[in-house]
Design an enzyme around this catalytic site. Structure first.
Site, PDB file in Angstrom:
ATOM      1  N   HIS A 343       0.721  -1.324  -0.078  1.00 55.99           N
ATOM      2  CA  HIS A 343      -0.017  -0.012   0.114  1.00 55.99           C
ATOM      3  C   HIS A 343       0.851   1.403   0.108  1.00 55.99           C
ATOM      4  O   HIS A 343       0.271   2.580   0.030  1.00 55.99           O
ATOM      5  CB  HIS A 343      -0.912   0.074   1.228  1.00 55.99           C
ATOM      6  N   LYS A 522      -8.372  13.707   4.576  1.00 56.53           N
ATOM      7  CA  LYS A 522      -7.509  12.671   4.508  1.00 56.53           C
ATOM      8  C   LYS A 522      -6.431  12.904   5.649  1.00 56.53           C
ATOM      9  O   LYS A 522      -6.389  13.703   6.485  1.00 56.53           O
ATOM     10  CB  LYS A 522      -6.684  12.670   3.106  1.00 56.53           C
ATOM     11  N   ARG A 523      -5.578  11.687   5.918  1.00 65.36           N
ATOM     12  CA  ARG A 523      -4.362  12.065   7.056  1.00 65.36           C
ATOM     13  C   ARG A 523      -3.744  13.123   6.586  1.00 65.36           C
ATOM     14  O   ARG A 523      -3.544  13.605   5.154  1.00 65.36           O
ATOM     15  CB  ARG A 523      -3.621  10.621   7.062  1.00 65.36           C
ATOM     16  N   LYS A 528       1.057  14.255   1.069  1.00 72.84           N
ATOM     17  CA  LYS A 528      -0.531  14.693   0.531  1.00 72.84           C
ATOM     18  C   LYS A 528      -0.843  16.540   0.248  1.00 72.84           C
ATOM     19  O   LYS A 528      -1.687  16.851  -0.192  1.00 72.84           O
ATOM     20  CB  LYS A 528      -1.399  14.308   1.777  1.00 72.84           C
ATOM     21  N   THR A 630      -8.415   6.573  -1.951  1.00 74.65           N
ATOM     22  CA  THR A 630     -10.112   6.144  -1.983  1.00 74.65           C
ATOM     23  C   THR A 630     -10.991   7.219  -1.739  1.00 74.65           C
ATOM     24  O   THR A 630     -12.062   7.001  -2.359  1.00 74.65           O
ATOM     25  CB  THR A 630     -10.170   4.770  -1.050  1.00 74.65           C
ATOM     26  N   LYS A 634     -14.409   8.083  -3.747  1.00 71.75           N
ATOM     27  CA  LYS A 634     -16.163   8.351  -3.045  1.00 71.75           C
ATOM     28  C   LYS A 634     -16.213   9.690  -3.574  1.00 71.75           C
ATOM     29  O   LYS A 634     -17.461  10.031  -3.726  1.00 71.75           O
ATOM     30  CB  LYS A 634     -15.618   8.356  -1.743  1.00 71.75           C
TER      31      LYS A 634
HETATM   32  C1  NBG Z   1      -2.413   3.663   2.038  1.00 74.37           C
HETATM   33  C2  NBG Z   1      -2.189   4.571   0.865  1.00 74.37           C
HETATM   34  C3  NBG Z   1      -3.503   5.178   0.044  1.00 74.37           C
HETATM   35  C4  NBG Z   1      -4.439   3.875  -0.595  1.00 74.37           C
HETATM   36  C5  NBG Z   1      -4.486   3.133   0.923  1.00 74.37           C
HETATM   37  C6  NBG Z   1      -5.339   1.864   0.508  1.00 74.37           C
HETATM   38  C7  NBG Z   1      -1.025   2.967   3.875  1.00 74.37           C
HETATM   39  C8  NBG Z   1       0.265   2.465   4.333  1.00 74.37           C
HETATM   40  N1  NBG Z   1      -1.207   3.220   2.376  1.00 74.37           N
HETATM   41  O1  NBG Z   1      -2.792   5.911  -1.082  1.00 74.37           O
HETATM   42  O2  NBG Z   1      -1.443   5.705   1.283  1.00 74.37           O
HETATM   43  O3  NBG Z   1      -5.363   4.314  -0.966  1.00 74.37           O
HETATM   44  O4  NBG Z   1      -3.407   2.743   1.490  1.00 74.37           O
HETATM   45  O5  NBG Z   1      -4.632   1.087  -0.602  1.00 74.37           O
HETATM   46  O6  NBG Z   1      -1.860   3.372   4.698  1.00 74.37           O
END
Ligand code: NBG
Length: 785
Positions: A343, A522-523, A528, A630, A634
Site C-alpha cells: 500500500h 485525509k490524513r 498529501k 480511495t 468516493k
Molecule cells: C494507503 C495509501 C493510500 C491507499 C490506501 C489503501 C497506507 C500504508 N497506504 O494511497 O497511502 O489508498 O493505502 O490502499 O496506509
C-alpha cells in the site's frame, strides 16, 4: 419489529421502557436488526462447509468500520420497517443511528479499504473471514487547542458493542521469547511467555442480506489473571502486572500509518493476531481435511500490507515444525496460500525489524527466515536479494518471497513498485506482481450516505446500480437532460446545507451553501500537501484584498484529517491551517468570498457527511507518492470534480470520467526526480512566483499568529530549502488550475453537468469490481452466488 425491539429492550437488556435512555433504545434496535443477520450468516457458513468452498482470509491490522446500524438496515432492506417501528415507539431513528460510536480500528485508507472489501465479499457471496485486533482504544480523538492538535484516547468500547459476539471458546495461546531446542532432529520452540488470543466475531452482512461473512477480532488476555503471591503480600499493583502486560497488546491502535515506532509492542501486536488467525485457519481446515498439502486449494490468505508478514514464517513453522511437512514442501505450500498487498512506496513506511529484536521475541521465526532466504537463494542462485540484510529483517521482502502474488493498489503504483522497491524481485519473479486498483463500497459511500442522490439515480435508471455500480453508466445521457441537472444541483445544494449546519454548530463558522465547497479530507502528511492548499488559500485571500470589488467566486475551503502524534511537521501544518482560518474567517473584506473550515476529529461518519456535500475534491499529492487514494473515488462518485495531480488512482479516475471533467496540474511521477535534482528548486520556484513568495512571507511576518510568528519557521524554512515534496515547484500550476476551477464553477449548469458525468463514470471504482479481480487473479475463488 416494534414488538421485537421492545423484547430486546426488556429481555435482552433488562430495561423497563419507562426508563430507557437513547443508548438502551439504540442497543435494542441494533439487536433486533442483528437478529435478522443470523439466518443468512448461518446459511452462508453451512453452505461453505457443505460444498467444500474455498475460503478467503483477509488479515489486516486495521479495520476502519465506522458505524454499523444504518449499514445493516440498508443491506437488509429494512429502512421502512425500522422507521415505522421506531415511529410507533416514539423514537427518532436518525437520532438513534447517530448515537452509535464509530469503530475506528484503523488510521486511514488502508483500514477503510479492508472494511469496504469485507462488505463486498459478503455482497458477492465470497466465503471469507476478516482477521484483526479488537483494539480497546481506536484511533485517537482529535480536538484543537489554540489551533493545535490535541489527542485524547478513544473509548468506543466503554459501551457494549452491539454487533459482536464474544467467543471465549475460540482462543489460542500465542508465545513470545524463549528458546529453540532440537529434539530428534526437529526444532522445537519453547516460548518464555504466553498470552491468550480470545475471539470476538462480528457478522458482515452483504447487499440484500443474501450472504454474511465474519470479522473475527482478537483480544489479548493473560494466561493467569492474577499473581496471587504478590496479592497476598499486599502488592496489588504487582499482582495485576501480568494482566496489564498481556492486555497492552490489544489496548491501543498505533496512531501512525507511516513510521514504525514503539517497535517491540508493534511487533508483538503483529505476531499476536497473525499467529491466532493462522491457528484458527488451520483448526478450521482440519475439521474438514486431513492432508495439509491441499491447503492452497481450500484457503487463500491475503496479507493487507506487511503488518501480518510474519504469517510466512509462522505458517512454515506450523506446517514444518508442528505438522512434519518437509521444509521445502512447507515453504511451497505456505507460498501457494499467501498473497500480499503493498500500500505504499514511502521508504519509511516499509517495515523492517532489527534481527536482535526479532531474535528475542520470535527466535524460531528468525531461524526460519534464514532458511527461507537459503531456499530462495537455492532457487534463484547467484542473485543477491535477501530478506535479512544489514542486521534487519525486511518485511516487504519477506512478504514478497512468501507470496504467490503481490499486488499494488493502482496502475501507476503497481508500475512504480516494479521499477523501485521490488525491482530486483520483479526481475527474479516476473508475473508475480499484479495490479488491483482499489475500490469503495457503493452501499455505504453512495446509497447510504447520500440518500438524495441515490434516490435521483434510482428514479433515472432503476436501483440495479447499488449491486452493480457499473450500471451508473446509464446516467451518462442524463447529463444533457435539463430536468435531471436541475435535480442533481438541488440534491447537492441540500447536502451542502446540511454540512453548513454542522459547521456552524461544531466550529461556529457561518458559511454560505451557495459557495463552492472545496474539500481536502485525509490524513495530514507532507506528501498529501495540505500545505500547498493552504498556501494557495493565503494567496487567494491576498488577491481578494488587493481587489475587494472583483468578481470573485465564493469558496469554502474545508479540511479534515488527523496527524500522527509524533509527526511534528504534520502537526504544524494543522496549526497553520487553523491559524489562517482564524484570520480569514474574521476578515470582513474577504468574508463574502472566502472561508476556511478545519473540522476536527475526521472519521468515517464525518466523511459520510462531507463527501456528499463536496463540489471540489483536492487530490494534490506529489506524483508517485499516493499509492491509490480511495477518498478520491468516493468524492467523484458523489459528484465532486477533482483537482489533482497524476498520482495513484487519480490517473484512472481522470481516464474514466474524461479529462475535460477533471482539473489536472503538476509534475508527473516521471518528472519529480529530475525536478528534485535541480539545485535550489524551491528557491527558484519562489523567485519565479511573486504570489507564492508573498504568501510565504505573510506567514513569516506573523500575519496569522502575530504573537508568535516564529512558530511556523520550521515549516516555511523547509519549504524554502529542502521542499522534498515539491510544494513550491507545483504552486503556480496549482494556482492557475484553481482559477480555471473558479471559471468553471461560474457556469452552474456546465459545472453540474460535469459533476453528473463524474458520478455516471465512476462505477468502475466499486470494491465489488476490485474483489472480483482479487478472486479471479489472486485467490482463485468463485463466488457462491
Ligand atoms: C494507503 C495509501 C493510500 C491507499 C490506501 C489503501 C497506507 C500504508 N497506504 O494511497 O497511502 O489508498 O493505502 O490502499 O496506509
Amino acid at each position: 419489529m416494534r414488538t421485537e425491539i421492545l423484547e430486546q429492550l426488556e429481555y435482552g437488556l433488562g430495561k423497563d421502557p419507562a426508563h430507557a435512555q437513547l443508548y438502551d433504545w439504540r442497543m435494542a434496535v441494533s439487536l433486533a436488526v442483528r437478529k435478522r443477520i443470523m439466518a443468512p450468516w448461518f446459511a452462508a457458513t453451512r453452505r461453505t462447509y457443505d460444498e467444500g468452498l474455498k475460503r478467503v482470509y483477509y488479515l489486516s491490522m486495521e479495520f476502519l468500520i465506522g458505524r454499523s446500524l444504518e449499514d445493516a438496515i440498508m443491506n437488509l432492506g429494512l429502512p421502512e420497517v425500522i422507521r415505522e417501528a421506531c415511529e410507533g415507539l416514539g423514537l427518532d431513528l436518525r437520532q438513534i443511528e447517530l448515537d452509535e460510536p464509530d469503530a475506528a480500528l484503523g488510521n486511514g485508507g488502508l483500514g477503510r479499504l479492508a472494511s469496504c472489501y469485507l462488505e463486498s465479499m459478503s455482497s458477492l457471496g465470497c466465503p471469507a473471514h476478516g482477521y484483526g485486533i479488537r483494539f480497546e482504544h481506536g484511533l485517537f480523538r482529535q480536538s484543537f487547542h489554540e489551533g493545535r492538535q490535541i489527542e485524547d484516547p478513544e473509548d468506543w468500547l466503554i459501551q457494549r458493542h452491539a454487533w459482536e459476539f464474544e467467543r471465549p471458546e475460540a482462543s489460542f495461546h500465542v508465545g513470545f521469547g524463549g528458546e529453540v531446542s532440537v529434539r530428534d532432529g526437529k526444532a522445537a520452540w519453547t516460548p518464555e511467555e504466553r498470552v491468550i488470543a480470545s475471539a470476538y466475531d462480528t457478522p458482515v452482512i452483504g447487499w440484500q442480506g443474501r450472504w454474511a461473512n465474519t470479522l473475527r477480532l482478537w483480544g489479548a488476555l493473560p494466561e493467569s489473571l492474577l499473581d496471587l503471591g504478590s496479592f497476598n503480600k499486599g502488592d496489588f499493583v504487582g499482582a495485576a502486572r501480568p494482566e496489564a502486560l498481556a492486555r497492552t497488546i490489544s489496548r491501543v491502535l498505533y496512531p501512525d500509518d507511516t513510521t514504525p515506532e514503539g517497535k517491540a509492542l508493534r511487533l508483538r501486536q503483529e505476531y499476536f493476531f497473525t499467529a491466532a488467525s493462522l491457528g484458527d485457519i488451520l483448526r478450521r481446515f482440519r475439521t474438514e481435511y486431513d492432508d495439509l498439502r491441499i491447503l492452497p486449494q481450500k484457503v487463500a490468505i491475503q496479507l493487507n500490507d506487511t503488518h501480518p508478514a510474519i504469517a510466512g514464517p509462522e505458517l512454515v513453522r506450523l506446517l514444518h515444525d508442528v505438522n512434519g511437512l518437509e521444509l521445502d514442501e512447507a515453504i511451497e505450500c505456505a507460498r501457494a496460500s499467501l498473497s500480499y498487498t503493498n500500500h505504499t512506496l514511502m521508504p519509511e513506511a516499509l517495515e523492517s525489524w532489527p534481527e536482535w529484536l526479532m531474535g528475542q521475541l520470535l527466535p524460531r521465526h528468525l531461524q526460519l527466515i534464514e532458511r527461507i532466504d537459503d531456499w530462495h537463494a537455492r532457487h534463484k542462485p547467484g542473485r543477491k536479494v535477501a530478506i535479512r540484510s544489514h542486521g534487519e529483517v525486511g518485511m516487504g521482502a519477506l512478504s514478497f518471497v512468501m507470496a504467490h502474488k503481490v499486488n499494488g493498489v493502482s496502475a501507476l503504483h503497481t508500475d512504480l513498485m516494479k521499477k523501485t522497491v521490488f525491482k530486483d524481485f520483479n526481475r527474479l519473479h516476473p508475473g508475480r506482481i499484479v495490479n488491483q486498483t482499489n475500490g469503495v463500497t457503493p452501499r455505504r459511500w453512495l446509497n447510504t450516505c447520500n440518500p438524495g442522490l441515490s434516490g435521483l439515480i434510482t428514479r433515472a435508471i432503476g436501483d440495479g446500480w447499488v449491486g452493480d455500480l457499473e450500471k451508473l453508466a446509464g446516467l451518462d445521457p442524463f447529463a444533457d437532460d435539463p430536468g435531471f441537472i436541475t435535480d442533481f444541483a438541488a440534491v447537492k445544494r441540500a447536502n451542502k446545507e446540511a454540512l453548513a449546519c454542522y459547521v456552524k454548530d461544531r466550529i461556529g463558522v457561518a458559511i454560505d451553501p451557495a459557495a463552492m465547497f472545496d474539500v481536502q479530507i485525509k490524513r495530514i502528511h507532507e506528501y498529501k500537501r495540505q500545505h500547498l492548499n493552504i498556501l494557495q488559500a493565503i494567496a487567494h485571500w491576498q488577491a481578494i484584498h488587493d481587489n475587494p470589488n472583483g468578481d470573485w467566486v465564493p469558496r469554502v475551503r474545508f479540511f479534515a484529517g488527523k496527524a500522527a502524534p509524533g509527526y511534528v511537521l504534520a502537526k504544524e501544518i494543522i496549526h497553520l491551517i487553523n491559524a489562517v482560518a482564524e484570520v480569514i474567517n474574521a476578515d470582513p473584506v474577504t468574508a463574502p468570498f472566502l472561508k476556511v473550515a478545519f473540522l476536527p476529529n475526521y472519521n468515517v461518519s464525518l466523511a459520510e457527511l462531507m463527501i456528499p456535500a463536496a463540489d471540489l475534491s483536492e487530490q494534490i499529492s506529489t506524483a508517485g507518492k499516493e499509492a491509490s487514494g480511495t477518498g478520491n473515488m468516493k468524492l467523484a462518485l458523489n459528484g465532486a470534480l477533482t483537482i489533482g495531480t497524476l498520482d495513484g488512482a487519480n490517473v484512472e479516475i481522470r481516464e474514466r470520467v474524461g479529462e475535460e471533467n477533471f482539473f489536472t496540474f503538476g509534475l508527473t511521477a516521471d518528472m519529480v526526480e529530475a525536478r528534485r535534482a535541480v539545485p535550489d528548486h524551491a528557491a527558484e520556484a519562489i523567485r519565479a512566483s511573486a504570489t507564492l513568495g508573498r504568501a510565504i512571507a505573510a506567514i513569516d511576518k506573523g500575519a496569522f499568529l502575530s504573537r508568535a510568528p516564529h512558530i511556523f519557521r520550521p515549516l516555511t524554512s523547509d519549504l524554502k530549502s529542502r521542499d522534498y515534496f515539491l510544494v513550491c515547484s507545483d504552486f503556480d500550476g496549482y494556482a492557475a488550475t484553481q482559477r480555471a476551477v473558479d471559471e468553471a464553477f461560474r457556469e452552474a449548469k456546465g459545472w453540474t453537468r460535469m459533476a453528473a458525468l463524474n458520478t455516471a463514470r465512476s462505477g468502475w471504482f466499486s470494491s465489488d469490481r476490485a474483489i472480483r479481480g482479487y478472486m479471479a487473479d489472486i485467490w482463485n475463488v468463485k463466488p457462491a452466488m
